[in-house]
Motif scaffolding. Structure first.
Motif, PDB file in Angstrom:
ATOM      1  N   GLN A  38      40.817 -15.132  -1.964  1.00  0.00           N
ATOM      2  CA  GLN A  38      39.426 -14.841  -1.584  1.00  0.00           C
ATOM      3  C   GLN A  38      39.272 -14.442  -0.123  1.00  0.00           C
ATOM      4  O   GLN A  38      38.423 -13.610   0.214  1.00  0.00           O
ATOM      5  N   ASN A  39      40.088 -15.034   0.755  1.00  0.00           N
ATOM      6  CA  ASN A  39      39.846 -14.907   2.193  1.00  0.00           C
ATOM      7  C   ASN A  39      40.883 -14.084   2.947  1.00  0.00           C
ATOM      8  O   ASN A  39      40.700 -13.802   4.132  1.00  0.00           O
ATOM      9  N   ALA A  57      36.683 -18.133   7.620  1.00  0.00           N
ATOM     10  CA  ALA A  57      36.678 -16.823   6.958  1.00  0.00           C
ATOM     11  C   ALA A  57      35.238 -16.380   6.731  1.00  0.00           C
ATOM     12  O   ALA A  57      34.727 -16.382   5.611  1.00  0.00           O
ATOM     13  N   TYR A 113      40.188  -9.177   1.478  1.00  0.00           N
ATOM     14  CA  TYR A 113      39.753  -8.451   2.678  1.00  0.00           C
ATOM     15  C   TYR A 113      40.783  -7.416   3.115  1.00  0.00           C
ATOM     16  O   TYR A 113      40.437  -6.350   3.610  1.00  0.00           O
ATOM     17  N   PRO A 152      32.415 -14.075   5.943  1.00  0.00           N
ATOM     18  CA  PRO A 152      32.431 -12.794   5.219  1.00  0.00           C
ATOM     19  C   PRO A 152      31.867 -11.635   6.029  1.00  0.00           C
ATOM     20  O   PRO A 152      32.441 -10.534   6.030  1.00  0.00           O
ATOM     21  N   TRP A 157      42.267 -19.791  -2.113  1.00  0.00           N
ATOM     22  CA  TRP A 157      41.750 -19.520  -0.766  1.00  0.00           C
ATOM     23  C   TRP A 157      42.341 -18.216  -0.217  1.00  0.00           C
ATOM     24  O   TRP A 157      41.600 -17.382   0.348  1.00  0.00           O
TER      25      TRP A 157
END
Length: 332
Positions: free
Chosen positions: A88-89, A48, A93, A50, A85
């Motif tokens: 956040q990932n 992942a 997004y 960023p 996880w």
């Protein structure tokens, strides 16, 4: 430095891998433009990243985001770790950056024999926990889980695709994973490398590695195979049929040809192989056992000069583009 003309403009459904192990990586927004300019509407990331994910926001490109093997143990041991996880990932997004994430790839070829069983205990629990986290996040309908596996998870005792079955040492584990994927309407992802078949066996018939080769065909009952890609894929389909999952969706997660680092690795051979692959995709061609073609992720978009050369010097030269984004050879 970016090639202005499209590489494979007309091919719908063509996917590729975007690896980021480079000492001087291209800016993510340039890579996304490279993807769009060259007909790629699906991409797989190995982690992942960023920068890559933000650049893919609102791009119209569908994304498979990967979880590296070193994260499997913590994700397997804690549902909360998986929830964190995914938040956040994936969730962030999707909601904040408009990234069209379709798959989470849990691990990368975790059952390779060279890993000596390191990830046998953690891959399936991590897969289950990530799926639970996607459900909790309300994303399980649009984002599916998968496990990218090397083709060494199956074999054939007869030497023919119809003899395909899963490796005895991981057969029960594969059945658990496949049933889980089937129950969650998720695909199995498999990596197929005709180049490595050729590279590993001095007696391998070279022409059988290509799609327009002149090698003697392999006859398997009523089916004739003229290339190792089809034979390898159908060995997997035979294994699935044999074990009660004849219609499980399958993705080809990696397939390609390097351009340097080995006598068989050059631009001419890579162009020949990848053009044959792209012709199949553009014509909607499947295999004898699966007439509907799978999604195929070309490996890879750009050379990666920071990759380990332990498998071979060719490992840094799989890209259809050079490190600077210039094109290596033309594909149409």
């Amino acid at each position: 430095m970016i090639c202005g003309q499209g590489l494979v403009k007309e091919v719908k459904g063509l996917a590729c891998n975007w690896g980021t192990q480079s000492t001087h990586p291209l800016q993510p927004n340039i890579v996304v433009q490279l993807l769009k300019d060259n007909g790629f509407n699906k991409v797989k990331l190995f982690e992942a990243d960023p920068g890559a994910l933000k650049a893919l926001g609102n791009s119209g490109i569908q994304v498979m985001v990967g979880i590296p093997n070193d994260l499997l143990a913590p994700l397997a041991s804690s549902v909360q770790a998986a929830i964190n996880w995914v938040q956040q990932n994936v969730s962030d997004y999707v909601s904040k950056h408009g990234v069209d994430i379709r798959y989470v790839a849990v691990g990368n070829e975790p059952f390779l024999k060279t890993y000596k069983d390191t990830f046998l205990q953690t891959t399936f629990p991590a897969l289950q926990n990530i799926q639970a986290a996607l459900i909790k996040a309300g994303l399980a309908k649009q984002v599916k889980v998968t496990v990218p596996l090397n083709a060494d998870v199956y074999q054939t005792d007869s030497g023919l695709p119809s003899g395909g079955n899963f490796r005895p040492d991981i057969h029960d584990l594969m059945m658990s994973i496949i049933k889980f994927l089937s129950d969650s309407y998720s695909p199995l992802t498999i990596n197929i490398y005709p180049f490595l078949s050729l590279n590993a066996d001095p007696n391998f018939p070279k022409e059988y590695a290509y799609f327009n080769g002149s090698a003697a065909p392999v006859v398997d009952g009523s089916i004739t195979y003229t290339n190792v890609f089809e034979a390898n894929f159908d060995t997997l389909i035979s294994a699935l049929e044999k074990n009660g999952f004849p219609s499980l969706s399958v993705i080809v997660g990696e397939v390609g040809w390097p351009t340097d680092g080995d006598p068989s690795a050059n631009a001419e051979n890579a162009q020949r192989f990848n053009q044959g692959l792209i012709n199949r995709i553009s014509q909607g061609q499947g295999t004898p056992k699966r007439k509907t073609p799978p999604d195929v992720y070309l490996f890879s978009l750009i050379d990666e000069d920071n990759k380990s050369t332990q498998p071979g010097n060719f490992e840094r030269h799989w890209g259809v583009f050079n490190y600077d984004g210039s094109i290596k050879y033309q594909l149409v």
